[in-house]
Design a protein around this motif. Structure first.
Motif, short mmCIF file in Angstrom:
data_model
loop_
_atom_site.label_atom_id
_atom_site.label_comp_id
_atom_site.label_asym_id
_atom_site.label_seq_id
_atom_site.Cartn_x
_atom_site.Cartn_y
_atom_site.Cartn_z
N LYS A 1 80.90 53.40 32.69
CA LYS A 1 79.55 53.91 32.48
C LYS A 1 78.52 52.80 32.67
O LYS A 1 78.77 51.65 32.31
N LEU A 2 77.38 53.17 33.23
CA LEU A 2 76.23 52.26 33.34
C LEU A 2 75.27 52.61 32.23
O LEU A 2 74.83 53.76 32.10
N LEU A 3 74.93 51.62 31.42
CA LEU A 3 74.00 51.81 30.30
C LEU A 3 72.71 51.07 30.62
O LEU A 3 72.72 49.86 30.84
N THR A 4 71.60 51.80 30.65
CA THR A 4 70.30 51.22 30.99
C THR A 4 69.33 51.46 29.85
O THR A 4 69.02 52.62 29.51
N LEU A 5 68.84 50.38 29.25
CA LEU A 5 67.90 50.47 28.14
C LEU A 5 66.51 50.06 28.60
O LEU A 5 66.32 48.95 29.08
N THR A 6 65.56 50.97 28.47
CA THR A 6 64.18 50.68 28.86
C THR A 6 63.35 50.40 27.61
O THR A 6 63.26 51.24 26.71
N PRO A 7 62.76 49.21 27.50
CA PRO A 7 62.09 48.80 26.27
C PRO A 7 60.79 49.55 25.99
O PRO A 7 60.38 49.66 24.83
N LYS B 1 62.20 52.74 24.44
CA LYS B 1 63.37 52.55 23.59
C LYS B 1 64.43 53.64 23.85
O LYS B 1 65.02 54.19 22.93
N THR B 2 64.65 53.93 25.14
CA THR B 2 65.60 54.96 25.53
C THR B 2 66.80 54.35 26.26
O THR B 2 66.63 53.48 27.11
N LYS C 1 65.93 54.09 20.39
CA LYS C 1 65.60 55.24 19.54
C LYS C 1 66.29 56.53 19.98
O LYS C 1 66.51 57.42 19.18
N ARG C 2 66.57 56.64 21.27
CA ARG C 2 67.22 57.86 21.73
C ARG C 2 68.13 57.56 22.92
O ARG C 2 67.97 56.53 23.58
N GLU C 3 69.04 58.47 23.16
CA GLU C 3 70.00 58.30 24.24
C GLU C 3 70.03 59.57 25.10
O GLU C 3 69.96 60.69 24.58
N LYS C 4 70.11 59.39 26.40
CA LYS C 4 70.16 60.55 27.30
C LYS C 4 71.13 60.26 28.44
O LYS C 4 71.36 59.10 28.80
#
Length: 400
Positions: free
Chosen positions: A100-106, A109-110, A243-246
């Motif tokens: 899986k690729l996990l991308t966090l955008t500051p 906060k997603t 704060k959230r995950e999609k």
């Protein structure tokens, strides 16, 4: 005897230095680079992303970003071949664990999760993204393009150059392009010690009207360590708080035109003119109006305004009005009048356009609206188009 020992000492040093930094033919250097790069299976480094833009006689722009990167070879992964981690200094974070690729955008906060099995094409794109893929491996892919009999002499070894204290071979990748208005240069720097590519430098010089712009893209590696990287470095737990995950959804990822639709009433506005005074949309009723949203650092915006200037010169001013709407720049600090003058832009421009973006559904520039004599929207364009002149001209002529 002492002098003889000193001579021998310096002779050995000279031999060592020569053997590690001697001129090489293209084929030999490419082979050494490939061997060195493929020998490294895991490690970490810092990637520096330095961007400089100079508008001669106007101003300059400087942007520097840092990426803390880690990688580990993963032979079971057919798409990328590595576990990857990239942490940018502004909080943008990406981790690929092989599944899986996990991308966090500051900014929101997603955390977005992209599954390898569901979206293999999206995952495969990582191998061409040098902000997360091992940088020297990315550069080696480019260099090995030349490692064939028909291509091996298509690049030049220009000699040696110091890169942040490290002696490097300077390679010109392909012939630089020069013309009366455009000049480009592209170089890759390879360590004479490790034979790893450690820097890419690209320069563009462009003449636009009376202005000369020089852009420099400088990517380089520091603090490289070929060491064992623990598994948790590529896990979700390594990411910052969110704060959230999609889940990644390509239908939501598409660039959708959110501009105010055709046939809608164009919202009225009143904005300050760069030339002084103010201008309102309602004062232009009875004319065809072309609104062009732009800002100074936007390259497509420049292409669009220069194209629109040709139409501005073509149509009667009492029937067709072209208006540049600057969104974010400060007219004095950013020398907007000089910026437009040097690009031979004479159509009127207003500023503080950020205040009306939401009314028109504008989230990025350039964005264009054509408004008819009654104040209704006839045509919209989200982003620059190569058929801009033909499309806009056709709409204007149909409604004159």
């Amino acid at each position: 005897m002492k002098s003889k020992l000193i001579f021998t000492f310096y002779f050995l040093i000279s031999c060592f230095y020569f053997s590690n930094a001697q001129p090489l033919d293209n084929k030999t250097l490419l082979d050494k680079i490939n061997t060195a790069v493929n020998h490294v299976s895991q490690g970490q480094f810092i990637l520096h992303d330095d961007y400089y833009k100079v508008s001669v006689g106007e101003d300059s722009l400087k942007r520097n970003k840092l990426y803390k990167c880690a990688f580990k070879m993963l032979s079971t992964d057919p798409l990328v071949g590595y576990q990857l981690a990239s942490f940018r200094d502004d909080g943008f974070e990406q981790v690929y664990d092989g599944k899986k690729l996990l991308t966090l955008t500051p900014w929101d906060k997603t955390l977005e999760v992209t599954d390898q099995e569901k979206y293999p094409a999206k995952i495969k794109e990582l191998s061409s993204n040098y902000f997360i893929f091992p940088f020297f491996k990315y550069l080696n892919q480019n260099l090995q393009f030349y490692n064939k009999d028909t291509m091996v002499n298509k690049f030049k070894i220009l000699g040696f150059e110091d890169v942040k204290g490290e002696k490097c071979y300077k390679i010109e990748t392909g012939a630089s392009h020069n013309s009366d208005k455009i000049k480009t240069e592209a170089y890759i720097f390879v360590s004479t010690k490790t034979f790893l590519p450690v820097r890419q430098l690209v320069k563009f010089e462009n003449i636009i009207g009376q202005s000369k712009e020089i852009q420099t893209f400088d990517y380089w590696v520091s603090d490289f360590k070929s060491e064992v990287i623990p598994e948790h470095q590529f896990a979700k737990e390594s990411l910052s708080n969110y704060k959230r995950e999609k889940n990644f959804n390509p239908s939501q990822d598409e660039n959708k035109n959110s501009l105010l639709p055709v046939a809608a009433d164009a919202p009225n506005w009143e904005l300050p003119l760069l030339s002084g005074g103010t201008l309102s949309l309602s004062s232009l009723k009875g004319k065809i109006i072309i609104m062009d949203f732009w800002y100074k650092a936007c390259a497509p915006c420049q292409k669009q305004m220069i194209a629109l200037q040709k139409l501005h010169d073509q149509f009667e001013k009492n029937k067709v009005v072209f208006i540049g709407v600057n969104t974010i720049d400060d007219p004095g600090k950013d020398k907007l009048e000089l910026f437009l003058k040097n690009r031979n832009i004479t159509m009127p421009s207003v500023y503080n356009g950020k205040t009306i973006e939401s009314k028109y559904g504008v989230s990025a520039s350039p964005a264009l609206f054509i408004i008819n004599k009654e104040g209704k929207i006839l045509f919209t364009l989200d982003g620059y188009s190569d058929t801009l002149l033909e499309d806009v001209s056709k709409v204007i002529k149909q409604h004159l």
